[in-house]
Scaffold this active site. Sequence first.
Site, short mmCIF file in Angstrom:
data_model
loop_
_atom_site.label_atom_id
_atom_site.label_comp_id
_atom_site.label_asym_id
_atom_site.label_seq_id
_atom_site.Cartn_x
_atom_site.Cartn_y
_atom_site.Cartn_z
CD GLU A 1 9.54 -1.96 10.31
OE1 GLU A 1 10.04 -0.92 10.78
OE2 GLU A 1 9.03 -2.00 9.19
CG HIS B 1 13.52 0.24 6.79
ND1 HIS B 1 13.52 -1.04 7.29
CD2 HIS B 1 12.46 0.88 7.39
CE1 HIS B 1 12.53 -1.18 8.16
NE2 HIS B 1 11.89 -0.03 8.25
CG HIS C 1 12.43 3.43 11.57
ND1 HIS C 1 12.53 2.35 12.43
CD2 HIS C 1 11.60 3.02 10.56
CE1 HIS C 1 11.79 1.35 11.96
NE2 HIS C 1 11.22 1.74 10.84
CD GLU C 2 10.49 4.59 7.16
OE1 GLU C 2 10.71 3.94 6.11
OE2 GLU C 2 9.79 4.15 8.09
#
Length: 259
Positions: free
Chosen positions: A180, A122, A118-119
């Site tokens: 997100e 970004h 997920h990070e």
Amino acid sequence: MKLFTNLCLALILAACATSPTGRAQFAFMPDAELNSMGLQAFETLKRENPVSRNTAQIEFVRCVTDALTREVGGEWEVVVFEDRSLNAFALPGGKIGVHAGLIDLVDNQHQLATIIGHEIGHVLARHSNERMSQQVGTKMGLTLIQAVTAPQTAMGQTAIGLLGVGAQYGIIMPFSRLHESEADMIGLDLMAKAGFNPAESITLWQKMTQASQGPQPVEFLSTHPSHNTRIQDLQARLPRALQLQQQANAAGKHPRCFK
């Protein structure tokens, strides 16, 4: 005036980009500048916050990170911070921070890959660039770029927050819910392509939901979409991700990272 108009037009055209999910973006900060800011911010964080010396945790996190970053290329540095909060972050320039508290929460490599993927999502989607681009061009622009080396100041905290680091390092500057959700989808596909089990992402977010019901909110979830919405979106994309995992496994990708 004509020259000014042409320059503005060139800037707008240069700023038009497309995220990995096909979403139109407006991000005109030079990536080299953002990478430099990410590097400076990460060095500051390492200098001012305790870094874990737990060999088992470090090897576990690096194993998961290496499997994920092999799918995207580039050089990535990962550091485990001796912080009991449930959080992780990734910065432009290939810098990843994981808190020890998050490692304690996860049950296995697949759940940790959910968070780190997920990070990384970004970063791949240039979300920091989008947010910083909204500030540059105002009176804060150049000051923000210079301020990452002084996180004690209000401006420094704002700059680090815009890069995507959480409140314990400065003012919370949450990614939008759009960002997100996009990072969730990119991360899910990424972990599957690396051979991790994407179905574990559902279990991980359920665990995070339970943890957030304690006396203090989980910072990682504080600015994210509602838990039910997130889980429903992941479940909807899960069949595609499971196909990606099957392809990865067939290609010999079987991560073996042990907590």
